[in-house]
Scaffold this motif. Structure first.
Motif, PDB file in Angstrom:
ATOM      1  N   MET A  12     -68.319   4.228   0.807  1.00 26.00           N
ATOM      2  CA  MET A  12     -67.289   4.825   1.134  1.00 26.00           C
ATOM      3  C   MET A  12     -65.963   3.914   1.041  1.00 26.00           C
ATOM      4  SD  MET A  12     -65.566   7.943   1.698  1.00 26.00           S
ATOM      5  CE  MET A  12     -66.953   9.077   2.319  1.00 26.00           C
ATOM      6  N   ALA A  13     -64.986   4.154   0.226  1.00 27.65           N
ATOM      7  CA  ALA A  13     -63.819   3.456  -0.062  1.00 27.65           C
ATOM      8  C   ALA A  13     -62.938   4.080   0.873  1.00 27.65           C
ATOM      9  CB  ALA A  13     -63.431   2.926  -1.363  1.00 27.65           C
ATOM     10  N   PHE A  14     -62.005   3.407   1.559  1.00 29.38           N
ATOM     11  CA  PHE A  14     -61.057   4.158   2.562  1.00 29.38           C
ATOM     12  C   PHE A  14     -59.670   3.277   2.381  1.00 29.38           C
ATOM     13  CE2 PHE A  14     -63.424   1.610   5.121  1.00 29.38           C
ATOM     14  CZ  PHE A  14     -62.645   0.537   5.944  1.00 29.38           C
ATOM     15  N   TYR A  15     -58.390   3.968   2.673  1.00 31.50           N
ATOM     16  CA  TYR A  15     -57.162   3.482   2.805  1.00 31.50           C
ATOM     17  C   TYR A  15     -56.507   4.469   3.977  1.00 31.50           C
ATOM     18  CZ  TYR A  15     -52.447   2.267   1.983  1.00 31.50           C
ATOM     19  OH  TYR A  15     -51.146   1.906   2.045  1.00 31.50           O
ATOM     20  N   LYS A  16     -55.834   3.533   4.863  1.00 27.31           N
ATOM     21  CA  LYS A  16     -55.105   4.146   5.895  1.00 27.31           C
ATOM     22  C   LYS A  16     -53.566   3.523   5.870  1.00 27.31           C
ATOM     23  CE  LYS A  16     -59.107   4.479   9.080  1.00 27.31           C
ATOM     24  NZ  LYS A  16     -59.080   6.162   8.963  1.00 27.31           N
ATOM     25  N   ASP A  17     -52.781   4.564   5.738  1.00 25.77           N
ATOM     26  CA  ASP A  17     -51.177   3.988   6.149  1.00 25.77           C
ATOM     27  C   ASP A  17     -50.704   4.280   7.467  1.00 25.77           C
ATOM     28  OD1 ASP A  17     -48.686   3.195   4.499  1.00 25.77           O
ATOM     29  OD2 ASP A  17     -48.069   5.147   5.253  1.00 25.77           O
ATOM     30  N   ILE A  18     -50.274   3.314   8.090  1.00 22.73           N
ATOM     31  CA  ILE A  18     -50.212   3.459   9.485  1.00 22.73           C
ATOM     32  C   ILE A  18     -48.641   3.502   9.870  1.00 22.73           C
ATOM     33  CG2 ILE A  18     -50.593   2.577  12.012  1.00 22.73           C
ATOM     34  CD1 ILE A  18     -53.332   1.525  10.556  1.00 22.73           C
ATOM     35  N   LYS A  19     -48.124   4.318  10.618  1.00 25.03           N
ATOM     36  CA  LYS A  19     -46.769   4.179  11.152  1.00 25.03           C
ATOM     37  C   LYS A  19     -46.902   4.026  12.432  1.00 25.03           C
ATOM     38  CE  LYS A  19     -44.851   6.512   7.009  1.00 25.03           C
ATOM     39  NZ  LYS A  19     -44.226   5.225   6.261  1.00 25.03           N
ATOM     40  N   ASN A  20     -45.627   3.212  13.159  1.00 28.57           N
ATOM     41  CA  ASN A  20     -45.464   3.261  14.522  1.00 28.57           C
ATOM     42  C   ASN A  20     -46.630   2.878  15.578  1.00 28.57           C
ATOM     43  OD1 ASN A  20     -43.071   4.656  14.234  1.00 28.57           O
ATOM     44  ND2 ASN A  20     -43.835   6.595  14.312  1.00 28.57           N
ATOM     45  N   PHE A  21     -47.343   1.624  14.861  1.00 29.16           N
ATOM     46  CA  PHE A  21     -48.298   1.041  15.789  1.00 29.16           C
ATOM     47  C   PHE A  21     -47.574   0.372  17.032  1.00 29.16           C
ATOM     48  CE2 PHE A  21     -47.332  -2.209  13.018  1.00 29.16           C
ATOM     49  CZ  PHE A  21     -47.193  -3.340  13.928  1.00 29.16           C
ATOM     50  N   VAL A  22     -48.177   0.362  18.095  1.00 28.79           N
ATOM     51  CA  VAL A  22     -47.388  -0.103  19.417  1.00 28.79           C
ATOM     52  C   VAL A  22     -47.894  -1.665  19.975  1.00 28.79           C
ATOM     53  CG1 VAL A  22     -47.299   0.495  21.959  1.00 28.79           C
ATOM     54  CG2 VAL A  22     -47.437   2.125  20.260  1.00 28.79           C
ATOM     55  N   TYR A  23     -46.916  -2.374  20.110  1.00 31.33           N
ATOM     56  CA  TYR A  23     -47.218  -3.863  20.693  1.00 31.33           C
ATOM     57  C   TYR A  23     -46.156  -4.208  21.627  1.00 31.33           C
ATOM     58  CZ  TYR A  23     -43.831  -5.481  17.456  1.00 31.33           C
ATOM     59  OH  TYR A  23     -42.413  -5.638  16.684  1.00 31.33           O
ATOM     60  N   GLU A  24     -46.335  -5.137  22.474  1.00 34.34           N
ATOM     61  CA  GLU A  24     -45.604  -5.683  23.500  1.00 34.34           C
ATOM     62  C   GLU A  24     -44.734  -6.722  22.785  1.00 34.34           C
ATOM     63  OE1 GLU A  24     -46.204  -6.934  28.046  1.00 34.34           O
ATOM     64  OE2 GLU A  24     -47.115  -8.129  26.742  1.00 34.34           O
ATOM     65  N   ALA A  25     -43.271  -6.718  23.191  1.00 30.08           N
ATOM     66  CA  ALA A  25     -42.347  -7.503  22.414  1.00 30.08           C
ATOM     67  C   ALA A  25     -41.161  -7.798  23.468  1.00 30.08           C
ATOM     68  CB  ALA A  25     -41.815  -6.801  21.300  1.00 30.08           C
ATOM     69  N   ASP A  26     -40.671  -8.696  23.177  1.00 30.04           N
ATOM     70  CA  ASP A  26     -39.276  -9.254  23.823  1.00 30.04           C
ATOM     71  C   ASP A  26     -38.167  -8.630  22.954  1.00 30.04           C
ATOM     72  OD1 ASP A  26     -37.253 -10.185  25.119  1.00 30.04           O
ATOM     73  OD2 ASP A  26     -37.959 -12.272  25.008  1.00 30.04           O
ATOM     74  N   VAL A  27     -37.321  -7.631  23.633  1.00 30.31           N
ATOM     75  CA  VAL A  27     -36.295  -6.938  22.702  1.00 30.31           C
ATOM     76  C   VAL A  27     -34.893  -7.547  23.334  1.00 30.31           C
ATOM     77  CG1 VAL A  27     -37.661  -4.964  22.329  1.00 30.31           C
ATOM     78  CG2 VAL A  27     -36.249  -5.171  24.643  1.00 30.31           C
ATOM     79  N   ALA A  28     -34.898  -8.719  23.874  1.00 25.83           N
ATOM     80  CA  ALA A  28     -33.618  -9.267  24.105  1.00 25.83           C
ATOM     81  C   ALA A  28     -32.905  -9.570  22.861  1.00 25.83           C
ATOM     82  CB  ALA A  28     -33.985 -10.485  24.977  1.00 25.83           C
ATOM     83  N   GLY A  29     -31.589  -9.291  22.917  1.00 26.82           N
ATOM     84  CA  GLY A  29     -30.537  -9.410  21.654  1.00 26.82           C
ATOM     85  C   GLY A  29     -30.695  -8.108  20.877  1.00 26.82           C
ATOM     86  N   ALA A  72     -47.987  -0.508   8.561  1.00 28.57           N
ATOM     87  CA  ALA A  72     -49.091  -1.247   8.218  1.00 28.57           C
ATOM     88  C   ALA A  72     -50.115  -0.432   7.749  1.00 28.57           C
ATOM     89  CB  ALA A  72     -49.736  -1.580   9.895  1.00 28.57           C
ATOM     90  N   TYR A  73     -51.188  -1.044   7.179  1.00 26.64           N
ATOM     91  CA  TYR A  73     -52.338  -0.523   6.470  1.00 26.64           C
ATOM     92  C   TYR A  73     -53.512  -1.107   6.745  1.00 26.64           C
ATOM     93  CZ  TYR A  73     -52.048  -4.463   3.160  1.00 26.64           C
ATOM     94  OH  TYR A  73     -51.971  -5.970   2.692  1.00 26.64           O
ATOM     95  N   VAL A  74     -54.689  -0.490   6.492  1.00 23.47           N
ATOM     96  CA  VAL A  74     -56.075  -0.906   6.324  1.00 23.47           C
ATOM     97  C   VAL A  74     -56.794  -0.092   5.260  1.00 23.47           C
ATOM     98  CG1 VAL A  74     -58.192  -0.967   7.524  1.00 23.47           C
ATOM     99  CG2 VAL A  74     -55.939  -0.911   8.768  1.00 23.47           C
ATOM    100  N   TYR A  75     -57.296  -1.023   4.403  1.00 22.94           N
ATOM    101  CA  TYR A  75     -58.210  -0.802   3.282  1.00 22.94           C
ATOM    102  C   TYR A  75     -59.501  -1.367   3.496  1.00 22.94           C
ATOM    103  CZ  TYR A  75     -56.986  -4.610   0.407  1.00 22.94           C
ATOM    104  OH  TYR A  75     -56.752  -5.865  -0.125  1.00 22.94           O
ATOM    105  N   GLY A  76     -60.633  -0.541   2.784  1.00 24.77           N
ATOM    106  CA  GLY A  76     -61.927  -1.316   2.721  1.00 24.77           C
ATOM    107  C   GLY A  76     -62.865  -0.328   2.261  1.00 24.77           C
ATOM    108  N   LEU A  77     -64.371  -0.949   2.129  1.00 23.26           N
ATOM    109  CA  LEU A  77     -65.112  -0.515   1.863  1.00 23.26           C
ATOM    110  C   LEU A  77     -66.398  -0.443   2.701  1.00 23.26           C
ATOM    111  CD1 LEU A  77     -66.883   0.890  -0.963  1.00 23.26           C
ATOM    112  CD2 LEU A  77     -67.472  -1.429  -1.373  1.00 23.26           C
ATOM    113  N   GLU A  78     -67.153   0.807   2.784  1.00 24.06           N
ATOM    114  CA  GLU A  78     -68.250   0.847   3.834  1.00 24.06           C
ATOM    115  C   GLU A  78     -69.637   1.271   2.839  1.00 24.06           C
ATOM    116  OE1 GLU A  78     -69.797   3.368   7.885  1.00 24.06           O
ATOM    117  OE2 GLU A  78     -67.643   3.749   7.009  1.00 24.06           O
ATOM    118  N   VAL A  79     -70.710   0.468   2.806  1.00 21.79           N
ATOM    119  CA  VAL A  79     -71.797   0.742   2.553  1.00 21.79           C
ATOM    120  C   VAL A  79     -72.820   1.089   3.566  1.00 21.79           C
ATOM    121  CG1 VAL A  79     -73.437  -0.284   0.724  1.00 21.79           C
ATOM    122  CG2 VAL A  79     -71.094  -0.592   0.558  1.00 21.79           C
ATOM    123  N   ASN A  80     -73.972   2.152   3.245  1.00 15.47           N
ATOM    124  CA  ASN A  80     -74.849   2.248   4.156  1.00 15.47           C
ATOM    125  C   ASN A  80     -76.196   2.409   3.256  1.00 15.47           C
ATOM    126  OD1 ASN A  80     -73.374   2.984   6.665  1.00 15.47           O
ATOM    127  ND2 ASN A  80     -72.332   3.954   5.273  1.00 15.47           N
TER     128      ASN A  80
END
Length: 606
Positions: free
Chosen positions: A409-426, A445-453
């Motif tokens: 199975m080949a897959f591709y994921k297009d990701i928006k709005n992932f969350v991370y901690e940051a310093d927003v000063a400025g 962000a994106y993730v793609y890959g291949l899964e073999v079983n």
């Protein structure tokens, strides 16, 4: 560039006792083939008692391995019992009217987490002019004078007690309707439904801090007055004396604890959140010839209200904070299957997904501090957007009587709005801040890959070897995300791999199956991955979890139709947990869990 030095490190010894109780009651009533009523209920209690002894060594100057410096050692104790309870009840009915199928459910659940009067941190300190150091890379060991292991040399510095309780309740109702449309050359099942849910979460914590014990009239001022009856067992290094929770409570209980309540920490840690979600979907499951196509869309609307406190350190004032958030999303999907032959199937899919931020990230709490003219803040972000994905999958499965099952199975994921901690000063709204730490949404962000079983049932020997089963899985992935920050008034960014995403994972299991016995030996591997951003602006401080290979064994014996025994041995090779900063030689965390063994009895229809 100078070789980096170690500023401080911590050694921890854990003693953990866990108790779990689970009960379930399911009732079904079927007055006819077309009518069903049911009750589903669950109760779970999980009690976790943890005693954590710690040694925190802070050097006066950063040093390398085998070097020596002055500094401070703090011996710490944390002692808590946390009890989690979950209760859930669902009432439902399924009705059939010719080609129509109707399912109606109503449910309620309650989850709580109670941690009453825990020692959040008891600290005993000792200063050193010289003689402190460390050896090792992955597994650090303390080099210190003998006084570092003498309880009488440590002075009691601070005791923190916390009393915390969180509760989350949910009520929901769900209606699903399906219609089967059967035609000579094809068939279609139309489905639609709605779900309404209301969730409420409240968190309350009272924090008490005791200091200046001599001024309080306490006569026991060293660790020797509170030490455990024997040295702490610690398999990674010499540890020495620990602190006794019982003896500390004997001292604490001579005071009125409410007099030591930290108003700021307590009110900032307490908050409430209400969340209402309305969802609906429509879909069609179509089968014609060698094709199956499932197409549909889901709509979700969220309303969230948060209440908390804002504290201004300069004005020493509290202000109630209330935030509202509203969001709506369409989530379409198309899933297809084509039977290339009786033994080979091709699958393809387009789907969308949504993951909401957790309540800790969106809570309405705000701490503002003026540190000698430097404005600093730490706060939740109620405006966080949910993470959304668009996914493409394409795969093939082949079934062979000799080989077994092979799939890719080949897959591709297009990701928006992932969350991370940051310093927003400025950034806009925080131009005058020197530090403003919160959670924000990242760029794409994106993730793609291949899964073999591969699954293979051994055969052809006509003896006990035919009972063996081989199951293996291999996944390769690549990912990229972008984080940004303000530098001298300019927005700059860098690319990272998506957190918690290994580029290679593999699983191999060897099983043996007969009628009444099931055996499994499994190896699980994952390559290193980015665990967290130590400093958003500098990749040298990125925190990685090292690659990991574990070996587990499980067995089940069906004694009769009503009784079965199970056994499990986990982490047989005693694989440690290792996390490093930037490069493998810079230890961030090393933990050894040892092996664990579980023996269970299951009663069925007793």
């Amino acid at each position: 560039m100078d070789e980096p030095g170690l500023e401080e490190f911590e050694q921890r010894a854990y003693s953990v006792t866990r108790e779990r109780t689970g009960l379930a009651l399911n009732l079904d009533y079927r007055p006819s083939d077309d009518s069903e009523f049911y009750l589903r209920s669950l109760y779970s209690e999980f009690a976790d008692t943890e005693i954590r002894q710690g040694i925190v060594t802070e050097f006066s100057d950063p040093i390398g391995a085998e070097a020596s410096a002055g500094g401070e050692i703090v011996r710490e104790l944390k002692d808590r019992k946390e009890t989690q309870e979950i209760t859930a009840i669902v009432l439902g009915t399924k009705q059939k009217f010719d080609d129509w199928h109707v399912t109606l459910e109503a449910g309620t659940s309650k989850a709580s987490e109670d941690q009453p009067f825990a020692i959040g941190g008891a600290k005993f300190t000792q200063e050193f002019d010289e003689g402190l150091g460390y050896s090792g890379l992955k597994r650090l060991q303390l080099n210190a004078p003998d006084t570092a292991y003498q309880a009488s040399e440590y002075e009691i510095d601070e005791v923190e007690v916390s009393d915390a309780y969180t509760e989350e309740t949910e009520k929901n109702v769900k209606l699903d309707v399906a219609y089967d449309w059967l035609q000579p050359s094809y068939q279609v099942t139309f489905k639609g439904g709605v779900k309404l849910s209301q969730r409420e979460k409240s968190a309350e914590e009272n924090i008490f801090i005791m200091e200046d014990f001599a001024d309080l009239g306490v006569t026991g001022l060293t660790l020797a007055d509170y030490e455990t009856s024997s040295n702490v067992e610690y398999g990674l290094d010499r540890f020495g004396p620990g602190a006794s929770a019982g003896k500390l409570w004997d001292m604490i209980n001579t005071f009125e604890l409410q007099n030591f309540r930290d108003e700021v920490e307590s009110r900032i840690a307490s908050y409430e959140i209400d969340e209402d979600i309305s969802a609906g979907y429509l879909m069609a499951d179509m089968g014609f010839g060698k094709w199956q196509v499932i197409a549909g869309a889901r709509y979700e609307h969220e309303e969230r209200t948060g209440r908390g406190n804002r504290y201004d350190d300069e004005l020493e004032t509290f202000t109630p904070v209330s935030d509202k958030f509203s969001d709506a999303n369409w989530l379409p999907s198309v899933v297809t299957r084509y039977d290339l032959s009786n033994d080979t199937i091709i699958r393809a899919a387009y789907s969308t997904g949504l993951v909401r931020p957790n309540f800790e990230q969106v809570r309405s709490s705000y701490y503002l501090e003026n540190d000698d003219g430097d404005l600093k803040a730490e706060f939740g972000n109620p405006d966080l957007e949910p993470l959304t994905t668009q996914n493409l999958d394409f795969g093939i499965e082949h079934y062979d009587e000799t080989l077994g099952v092979i799939s890719a199975m080949a897959f591709y994921k297009d990701i928006k709005n992932f969350v991370y901690e940051a310093d927003v000063a400025g950034r806009p709204g925080y131009e005058n801040f020197d530090e403003a730490v919160t959670y924000i949404n990242g760029d794409d962000a994106y993730v793609y890959g291949l899964e073999v079983n591969f699954v293979h049932q051994v055969s052809g020997f006509n003896n006990w070897l035919d009972n063996f089963l081989i199951n293996t899985n291999l996944t390769f992935t690549d990912s990229e995300a972008t984080v940004d920050w303000i530098d001298d008034g300019q927005l700059v960014s860098r690319d990272i791999t998506l957190p918690s995403q290994s580029d290679t994972t593999a699983n191999f299991a060897l099983g043996y199956e007969v009628y009444d016995v099931s055996l499994r030996l499994a190896a699980n591997y994952k390559s290193k991955y980015l665990a967290e951003l130590g400093d958003v602006e500098d990749s040298r401080y990125d925190i990685y979890e090292d690659d990991n290979l574990t070996l587990d064994f499980s067995a089940k014996w069906l004694i009769n139709d009503h009784v079965s025994l199970s056994f499990a041995a986990n982490n047989i090779t005693d694989e440690p947990y290792y996390v490093y900063t930037g490069q493998k030689r810079y230890n961030a965390q090393y933990e050894s869990y040892g092996r664990s063994f579980t023996l269970g009895v299951q009663l069925i229809n007793w």
